[in-house]
Design a protein around this motif. Structure first.
Motif, PDB file in Angstrom:
ATOM      1  N   ALA A   1       0.850  -1.194   0.000  1.00 22.82           N
ATOM      2  CA  ALA A   1       0.000   0.000   0.000  1.00 22.82           C
ATOM      3  C   ALA A   1       0.881   1.238   0.000  1.00 22.82           C
ATOM      4  CB  ALA A   1      -0.925   0.007   1.210  1.00 22.82           C
ATOM      5  N   HIS A   2       0.421   2.277  -0.658  1.00 25.70           N
ATOM      6  CA  HIS A   2       1.061   3.583  -0.608  1.00 25.70           C
ATOM      7  C   HIS A   2       0.342   4.408   0.454  1.00 25.70           C
ATOM      8  CE1 HIS A   2       3.450   3.064  -4.320  1.00 25.70           C
ATOM      9  NE2 HIS A   2       2.445   2.301  -4.686  1.00 25.70           N
ATOM     10  N   SER A   3       1.087   5.053   1.310  1.00 20.00           N
ATOM     11  CA  SER A   3       0.473   5.749   2.435  1.00 20.00           C
ATOM     12  C   SER A   3       1.009   7.164   2.544  1.00 20.00           C
ATOM     13  CB  SER A   3       0.755   5.000   3.748  1.00 20.00           C
ATOM     14  OG  SER A   3       2.147   4.930   3.988  1.00 20.00           O
ATOM     15  N   SER A   4       0.273   7.984   3.279  1.00 20.84           N
ATOM     16  CA  SER A   4       0.685   9.356   3.548  1.00 20.84           C
ATOM     17  C   SER A   4       0.019   9.823   4.834  1.00 20.84           C
ATOM     18  CB  SER A   4       0.312  10.286   2.390  1.00 20.84           C
ATOM     19  OG  SER A   4      -1.090  10.386   2.258  1.00 20.84           O
ATOM     20  N   TRP A   5       0.636  10.820   5.444  1.00 23.14           N
ATOM     21  CA  TRP A   5       0.097  11.443   6.645  1.00 23.14           C
ATOM     22  C   TRP A   5      -0.185  12.913   6.345  1.00 23.14           C
ATOM     23  CZ3 TRP A   5      -1.003   9.041  11.276  1.00 23.14           C
ATOM     24  CH2 TRP A   5      -0.495   7.733  11.441  1.00 23.14           C
ATOM     25  N   SER A   6      -1.256  13.423   6.872  1.00 26.55           N
ATOM     26  CA  SER A   6      -1.572  14.838   6.774  1.00 26.55           C
ATOM     27  C   SER A   6      -1.741  15.378   8.191  1.00 26.55           C
ATOM     28  CB  SER A   6      -2.850  15.052   5.963  1.00 26.55           C
ATOM     29  OG  SER A   6      -3.148  16.427   5.843  1.00 26.55           O
ATOM     30  N   VAL A   7      -0.904  16.354   8.542  1.00 31.15           N
ATOM     31  CA  VAL A   7      -0.897  16.930   9.886  1.00 31.15           C
ATOM     32  C   VAL A   7      -1.015  18.445   9.746  1.00 31.15           C
ATOM     33  CG1 VAL A   7       0.346  17.133  12.056  1.00 31.15           C
ATOM     34  CG2 VAL A   7       0.607  15.075  10.664  1.00 31.15           C
ATOM     35  N   GLY A   8      -1.829  19.072  10.561  1.00 27.74           N
ATOM     36  CA  GLY A   8      -1.958  20.515  10.450  1.00 27.74           C
ATOM     37  C   GLY A   8      -2.803  21.123  11.539  1.00 27.74           C
TER      38      GLY A   8
ATOM     39  N   PHE B   1      -5.269  18.691  13.583  1.00 24.06           N
ATOM     40  CA  PHE B   1      -5.806  17.495  12.942  1.00 24.06           C
ATOM     41  C   PHE B   1      -4.654  16.631  12.447  1.00 24.06           C
ATOM     42  CE2 PHE B   1      -5.570  20.608   9.473  1.00 24.06           C
ATOM     43  CZ  PHE B   1      -4.886  19.902   8.508  1.00 24.06           C
ATOM     44  N   ILE B   2      -4.940  15.362  12.324  1.00 24.44           N
ATOM     45  CA  ILE B   2      -3.996  14.407  11.761  1.00 24.44           C
ATOM     46  C   ILE B   2      -4.808  13.306  11.070  1.00 24.44           C
ATOM     47  CG2 ILE B   2      -3.840  13.167  13.957  1.00 24.44           C
ATOM     48  CD1 ILE B   2      -0.979  12.372  13.159  1.00 24.44           C
ATOM     49  N   THR B   3      -4.398  12.946   9.870  1.00 24.94           N
ATOM     50  CA  THR B   3      -5.099  11.920   9.093  1.00 24.94           C
ATOM     51  C   THR B   3      -4.078  11.001   8.442  1.00 24.94           C
ATOM     52  OG1 THR B   3      -6.903  13.460   8.612  1.00 24.94           O
ATOM     53  CG2 THR B   3      -6.736  11.508   7.225  1.00 24.94           C
ATOM     54  N   TYR B   4      -4.363   9.715   8.517  1.00 20.46           N
ATOM     55  CA  TYR B   4      -3.549   8.706   7.821  1.00 20.46           C
ATOM     56  C   TYR B   4      -4.312   8.250   6.587  1.00 20.46           C
ATOM     57  CZ  TYR B   4      -1.277   4.252   6.796  1.00 20.46           C
ATOM     58  OH  TYR B   4      -0.651   3.209   6.165  1.00 20.46           O
ATOM     59  N   ASN B   5      -3.681   8.388   5.418  1.00 18.82           N
ATOM     60  CA  ASN B   5      -4.295   7.989   4.149  1.00 18.82           C
ATOM     61  C   ASN B   5      -3.521   6.829   3.548  1.00 18.82           C
ATOM     62  OD1 ASN B   5      -6.222  10.392   3.850  1.00 18.82           O
ATOM     63  ND2 ASN B   5      -4.247  11.422   4.009  1.00 18.82           N
ATOM     64  N   PHE B   6      -4.225   5.959   2.867  1.00 16.29           N
ATOM     65  CA  PHE B   6      -3.551   4.820   2.240  1.00 16.29           C
ATOM     66  C   PHE B   6      -4.245   4.486   0.927  1.00 16.29           C
ATOM     67  CE2 PHE B   6      -6.723   3.292   5.222  1.00 16.29           C
ATOM     68  CZ  PHE B   6      -7.455   2.378   4.481  1.00 16.29           C
ATOM     69  N   LYS B   7      -3.498   3.850   0.040  1.00 14.07           N
ATOM     70  CA  LYS B   7      -4.009   3.414  -1.250  1.00 14.07           C
ATOM     71  C   LYS B   7      -3.308   2.129  -1.634  1.00 14.07           C
ATOM     72  CE  LYS B   7      -4.752   4.959  -6.004  1.00 14.07           C
ATOM     73  NZ  LYS B   7      -4.621   6.082  -6.970  1.00 14.07           N
ATOM     74  N   PHE B   8      -4.084   1.153  -2.080  1.00 11.20           N
ATOM     75  CA  PHE B   8      -3.489  -0.135  -2.436  1.00 11.20           C
ATOM     76  C   PHE B   8      -4.073  -0.637  -3.752  1.00 11.20           C
ATOM     77  CE2 PHE B   8      -7.144  -0.866   0.285  1.00 11.20           C
ATOM     78  CZ  PHE B   8      -7.848  -1.865  -0.374  1.00 11.20           C
TER      79      PHE B   8
END
Length: 916
Positions: free
Chosen positions: A866-873, A909-916
């Protein structure tokens, strides 16, 4: 002659030929290459020699060449350049240079391997670049037949652009030829059509996310050329520039704003959730009355004057949880487009704008998915093929915590509240053959919330649509859509069992569309079709809730209506510089029974005291009919390849009205059909714009002036009753409106630093019409509408610190919205009264907010689960207490004013995103 002499001459000739061939093969390279990119190095070598390079430009994007050559072999130069790296090179006999990473490529190819392939050799009906990967960039493709129509200097190139990742059509991809500044944009099926001079061309292909490819072609005549390009996900090396950056000058439409999901995902998100609606509000001319507001206002229009479409389905309430989140799951959307100036002739039914949310369809190569986990919501989607010709995608979102609402201000009346929502999408696409395909899109959402345990609010959107697309030939295509749209809300009040009640409202519409496009040559694109809507509206029912309740049941009579529209339009190219678009719609509207309608004294105000009788209509009997034309006209004159001017004029009609006494859309608002006394809203807009691209199309500027007039708008008497009012015409005031302004937009679309700066100056004014009425607001003078905010500035910046780290900032300023305030008190009939100012004579304090975020990507390895990313702000990083409204309440005999703020502190906020 002896055998030895013959052998001697044979060896001499052979040796001389071999030496000549080697000398020809080993062309010498000379030049000074000081700190240039590898792409530039190969260009200079190809200009001065017969060498042709084949390589993946992305792999060598960071490679710099710094050397001096004097009659050097190319092999020696490449050895020096790639020293210490894992890049390998191979030089074929025909001087093609192949550069690969990791493993050296074998170059003993069969004769003719790199010649342009014929249709028969490919086993297909048209040339294409499938399965060639990065090498397709440097190969030359022949299109059309040689000597085909020799008297014609140009040829038509057409085809389909699909995703190399999943085989799905690429909507909004730009294919362009730089020298002639000629371009085309793909439609929903990934199809394009481009007229070019015959000969050799370099075509550049850019997808909506900014990823760019190139192809070399030789165009002999009309032909088809299908391409596969990368559909990059949220990658930090994207160029954030959709098709608008390239077509800003040349496209015919004005007042159109497009955003890809990669752009939307870069914006700081409220509570970590990507929001399509908030992405649109970074554009000039689009604003909202405050934080946590449902809907948006476009060029001085009300929120109900925006037609919000998910594919072809109308979404009545575009938000969740008090307006904190939009109704659209970002994983189920491919892009959005907002029309606020030149409304296309195939859209109608609203006065201000059309927001087209394009659905995402499943990939065709394998099963995949994506999702995200944030502080308040979670989402998951799954997509893939079903057999060879069918794809699907399903996705859902939900909430799992109410803790974030406790961060809100106590005075906001939301602190300690409870809220939940879910939404679900399912889209299917089936291709019967090259000329026929079917798409089914569906959407379901539901919200429930309460300010206390005794009262519960709920509302629900339901949408279902099926579209059949048929391609008759290269010139004519059409689509037929059937669908259902529904919206309902309810309130359950159980504070006192004796007064417990259950209130419900719903609106349902069944719709069909038949749309056609016919291209006649290269100068005309005709669009024509017919639309129809069947409305069924329940204005409200109020029933007792529970066995102990003594509430008297109330039921407002249902409303039913039909709406039909015929349209025709033509996009005509008059010359290379001048193009125009003209057309019109004719709308027919019919309200029918069963219904009972009051009769009032002619020429007098519509009040209860002026009722002189009533008329009763049976089921299906016509109560009221309205009809009229809508006009579309726009033009573009290209000043240079980098600048143009455009103008447009549009008229619109709207038969569905929102009854609301709030500035924003609220769950308790209800919809109302036009009837005998509430006429359809009508209006027109004239606009003029100047557009210019600068710095090799990396800077895009646009400036637009507009003026709007609006008739038959609804305002309300003081103390008007909106809910459960069987004679609402007695409490509404027919009003006229006007709006005008200027919109400026500057965008930087490439480089490590990208972003936009938008400024809008606008006014939105209302005036009670001259028709007889019981009340003339502000003595019949113009006054500010609830969403009149003259100055609005939005700054968006994105900085790529590395290929995996991206930072974003969003700044938002607007003038405070109008408000009516108590300005004096007086005694009358033995009691103290409050005297209010004129309607909307004052303003709440100005609005200002800054948001920041950081996007962190995982590594870019292709072979990953999976490809993942974090968004923090942080949303509202300054913690500013922006007022949503101002209200007054008596305290100890004195009238005191209070300011209501929704977010009065920074919201991380913080979000973990993923794509597979």
């Amino acid at each position: 002659m002896s055998l030895s002499r013959i052998l001697f001459f044979f060896l001499l000739i052979t040796g001389w030929s071999h030496q000549s061939l080697q000398a020809q093969q080993r062309q010498k390279i000379s030049g000074f290459f000081a700190g240039i990119s590898f792409d530039r190095f190969t260009e200079r070598i190809e200009e001065s020699s017969d060498y042709r390079f084949v390589y993946d430009q992305e792999q060598l994007a960071q490679t710099t060449v710094n050397l001096q050559a004097e009659d050097s072999d190319l092999a020696d130069l490449l050895e020096t350049i790639f020293s210490g790296t894992d890049f390998k090179f191979s030089i074929a006999d025909d001087h093609r240079v192949f550069i690969t990473q990791g493993k050296k490529m074998v170059v003993n190819f069969a004769r003719g391997y790199f010649e342009p392939r014929s249709k028969a050799e490919q086993g297909t009906d048209e040339p294409g670049d499938s399965n060639l990967g990065a090498f397709a960039r440097n190969m030359r493709f022949e299109i059309g037949k040689d000597n085909q129509d020799p008297n014609k200097r140009t040829a038509v190139l057409s085809g389909t652009i699909t995703s190399i990742d999943n085989g799905s059509p690429m909507l909004g991809t730009v294919i362009f030829e730089k020298e002639g500044f000629l371009q085309a944009i793909t439609d929903e099926q990934g199809k394009y059509r481009l007229e070019l001079p015959k000969g050799r061309h370099t075509l550049f292909v850019q997808n909506p996310g900014g990823y760019q490819e190139q192809r070399q072609i030789e165009l002999f005549g009309d032909g088809e050329f299908d391409l596969e390009v990368q559909e990059s996900f949220l990658s930090l090396d994207e160029i954030v520039v959709n098709s608008g950056a390239l077509s800003n000058v040349s496209k015919l439409d004005m007042g159109v704003q497009s955003m890809s999901m990669s752009q939307v995902k870069r914006l700081p998100a409220i509570l970590g959730e990507v929001d399509v609606i908030r992405g649109i509000m970074t554009m000039p001319g689009v604003n909202t009355v405050g934080e946590a507001s449902v809907g948006f206002n476009v060029r001085g229009g009300a929120a109900d004057q925006n037609l919000i479409l998910y594919n072809q389905s109308t979404v009545f309430n575009p938000a969740h949880v008090f307006g904190f989140f939009s109704a659209f799951n970002p994983d189920m959307v491919s892009g959005v487009e907002l029309y606020k100036g030149s409304i296309p002739v195939n859209y109608g039914g609203r006065l201000s704008s059309v927001l087209q949310v394009e659905p995402k369809f499943g990939r065709s190569d394998k099963i995949g998915g994506s999702g995200g986990i944030g502080i308040m919501t979670g989402r998951l989607s799954l997509e893939g093929p079903i057999g060879e010709k069918t794809t699907f995608i399903v996705g859902g979102r939900t909430t799992y915590s109410n803790w974030a609402l406790d961060l809100l201000e106590d005075e906001a009346a939301l602190n300690g509240s409870n809220a939940s929502f879910y939404d679900f999408n399912a889209n299917v696409r089936h291709e019967f053959n090259e000329k026929n395909q079917v798409e089914i899109t569906s959407y379901l959402s539901r919200d429930e919330f309460g300010f206390d345990r005794d009262t519960t609010y709920s509302y629900q959107n339901t949408n279902l649509a099926a579209t059949w697309r048929h391609f008759f030939n290269d010139e004519l295509e059409g689509s037929l859509t059937l669908g259902y749209d529904g919206y309902e809300f309810g309130i359950v009040g159980a504070d006192n069992p004796l007064n417990a009640y259950q209130f419900n409202f719903d609106v349902n519409q069944f719709h069909f569309r038949a749309d056609f496009e016919y291209r006649k040559g290269e100068r005309h694109l005709y669009k024509f079709g017919v639309h129809g809507i069947q409305y069924q509206l329940n204005p409200g029912t109020n029933l007792p809730f529970g066995e102990e309740s003594i509430v008297i049941p109330e039921d407002i009579s249902d409303e039913n209506a039909r709406e039909f529209a015929l349209y025709f339009g033509d996009e005509m190219t008059i010359s290379e510089r001048l193009s125009i678009s003209y057309g019109g719609r004719y709308m027919f509207y019919q309200l029918y029974g069963p219904m009972t309608v009051n009769d009032y004294v002619p020429g007098e105000a519509i009040t209860e005291s002026n009722v002189i009788g009533e008329q009763t209509y049976g089921a299906g009997e016509t109560v009221q009919t309205y009809h009229g034309p809508e006009f579309r006209l726009s033009g573009r004159y290209t000043l240079t390849n980098q600048s143009s001017i455009k103008l447009g004029f549009t008229t619109m009609r709207q038969n569905l009205h929102l009854l609301s006494n709030t500035s924003a859309i609220a769950p308790t608002d209800s919809w109302k059909l036009s009837d005998r006394y509430i006429k359809p809203q009508t209006g027109g807009q004239a606009s003029l714009g100047y557009y210019r691209n600068m710095a090799s199309n990396t800077l895009e500027f646009s400036g637009e002036l507009y003026y709007r007039y609006m008739n038959n708008l609804l305002d309300y008497r003081s103390g008007a009753t909106i809910i459960l009012n069987d004679h609402i015409e007695q409490d509404v005031l027919n009003s006229l409106g006007k709006a005008y302004g200027i919109e400026l937009l500057l965008k930087k679309t490439s480089g490590n630093l990208t972003g936009s700066l938008a400024y809008t100056y606008s006014r939105s004014l209302l005036r009670t019409s001259n028709e007889p009425s019981v009340e003339k607001i502000n003595q019949g003078r113009f006054y500010s509408s609830n969403f009149d905010q003259p100055h609005h500035v939005v700054l968006v910046g994105n900085l790529e610190l590395s290929k995996r780290i991206n930072t974003s900032i969003n700044g938002n300023y607007s003038t405070g919205r109008p408000v009516t305030l108590p300005i004096a008190k007086f005694e009358y009939a033995g009691s103290e009264r409050v005297y209010f100012s004129d309607r909307n004579a004052y303003r709440i304090p100005d609005y200002f907010r800054i948001d920041v975020s950081v996007n962190l990507e995982g590594n870019h390895k292709v072979r990953k689960l999976a490809h993942s990313s974090w968004s923090v702000g942080v949303y509202n990083v300054l913690g500013r207490s922006n007022p949503y409204s101002v209200y007054y309440a008596p305290v100890d005999g004195q009238l005191r004013g209070y300011q209501l703020s929704i977010f009065a502190r920074p919201i991380p906020f913080i979000t973990y995103n993923f794509k597979f």
